[in-house]
Design an enzyme around this catalytic site. Sequence first.
Site, PDB file in Angstrom:
ATOM      1  N   ASP A   1       1.311  35.500  53.094  1.00 40.23           N
ATOM      2  CA  ASP A   1       2.031  37.588  52.876  1.00 40.23           C
ATOM      3  C   ASP A   1       1.619  37.210  53.990  1.00 40.23           C
ATOM      4  O   ASP A   1       0.742  38.929  54.478  1.00 40.23           O
ATOM      5  CB  ASP A   1       1.058  37.784  51.372  1.00 40.23           C
TER       6      ASP A   1
ATOM      7  N   SER B   1       2.472  48.168  51.746  1.00 32.95           N
ATOM      8  CA  SER B   1       2.168  47.199  51.987  1.00 32.95           C
ATOM      9  C   SER B   1       2.057  46.962  52.833  1.00 32.95           C
ATOM     10  O   SER B   1       2.404  47.346  54.225  1.00 32.95           O
ATOM     11  CB  SER B   1       3.630  46.692  51.546  1.00 32.95           C
TER      12      SER B   1
ATOM     13  N   HIS C   1       5.872  39.551  52.187  1.00 29.78           N
ATOM     14  CA  HIS C   1       6.532  40.158  50.820  1.00 29.78           C
ATOM     15  C   HIS C   1       7.560  40.737  51.371  1.00 29.78           C
ATOM     16  O   HIS C   1       9.002  41.224  50.527  1.00 29.78           O
ATOM     17  CB  HIS C   1       6.045  40.540  50.111  1.00 29.78           C
TER      18      HIS C   1
ATOM     19  N   SER D   1      -1.703  43.296  49.723  1.00 30.52           N
ATOM     20  CA  SER D   1      -0.998  41.838  49.830  1.00 30.52           C
ATOM     21  C   SER D   1      -0.583  42.467  47.999  1.00 30.52           C
ATOM     22  O   SER D   1       1.378  43.057  48.174  1.00 30.52           O
ATOM     23  CB  SER D   1      -0.917  40.726  49.741  1.00 30.52           C
TER      24      SER D   1
ATOM     25  N   GLY E   1       3.936  52.054  49.059  1.00 25.81           N
ATOM     26  CA  GLY E   1       3.750  52.478  50.699  1.00 25.81           C
ATOM     27  C   GLY E   1       2.995  51.702  51.083  1.00 25.81           C
ATOM     28  O   GLY E   1       3.192  51.741  51.984  1.00 25.81           O
TER      29      GLY E   1
END
Length: 310
Positions: A186, A266, A156, A281, A264
């Site tokens: 993802d 991800s 993403h 994810s 932050g």
Amino acid sequence: MRNRRATRVRSAAVAGALVALAAGILAPSPANGRTSAGAFSAVELNTVREAVLEADVAGTAWNTGPATGKVLVSVDETVSDQEIGHIRRTAGELAGALEFERIPGWLAAAAELGEPAGEMAPFVKGGEYIYGFDATASLGFNAVYNGQDYFVTAGHCTNDVSHWYLDSSLTTYIGPTVGSSYPGNDYGVVRYDNSTIPRPGTVRCGQNEVDITGSVEPRVGMPFSIAGYNCRTTTVQAVNVSVNYGGVGAVHGLFRANACAAPGDSGAASFSGNLALGLLSGGTTSCTTSGITYWQPVNEALTAYGLTLT
């Protein structure tokens, strides 16, 4: 990843549902499906999972519970009673195979969870910040293919960012996004185009480094650590989980843990011992009960692109 927060369009009935939140498992409807004494086959449970996907209700995550033999649907605070009823109706005669659980906060891809607590010095190990235009994410794991170096992170993020940097001022270039899979999966891949940047096969765990020597598939009950500036430990609660964050389609094949996601994070690395496990994810926006996070198994990303961990 951090970027402009997305707005989810929800039913007007949501406001009323928020007033009536209930803790724990929501009672299934007795009108449809079998009695609690009935056992559902694997085919029936897969049919029910497909029904939850077809219902397309944002703020839901679902997996087959091995202990209950039913499909557990986790619903966040934005999901109304009417939407739960819609899921049950979509399952039809198999609605008795559904079990519902309220979770605090609202489900979101980690990109939407908030702002990083503060700027850190740039690094290129797993679990450390990387930057794109109006975006901050975390590097997952460094890898190699045919002599070329890459890293994996959340899809993403790579969907939205085409070029990555070591610093928030975007002055030290790392390289471009060369592969991205989201939704459905993802994960994404970034190529190192700057030969001066070191790219060790380690991840950051607080002030320590952990050497990653291989990878492993998640299993229920497996303890693992979350790489980053504040290294955290948790346990795999469920595998093969599907999540509908809203707006883009569901993500499948994730594993769930009882841990908070920090802003932050991800794409941040999770690992068990010295073995790579997954990439962050998303999760819930509430950490009042330790939080819930969902993870993309890293092996799927490595296999998709023919990568080998460094």
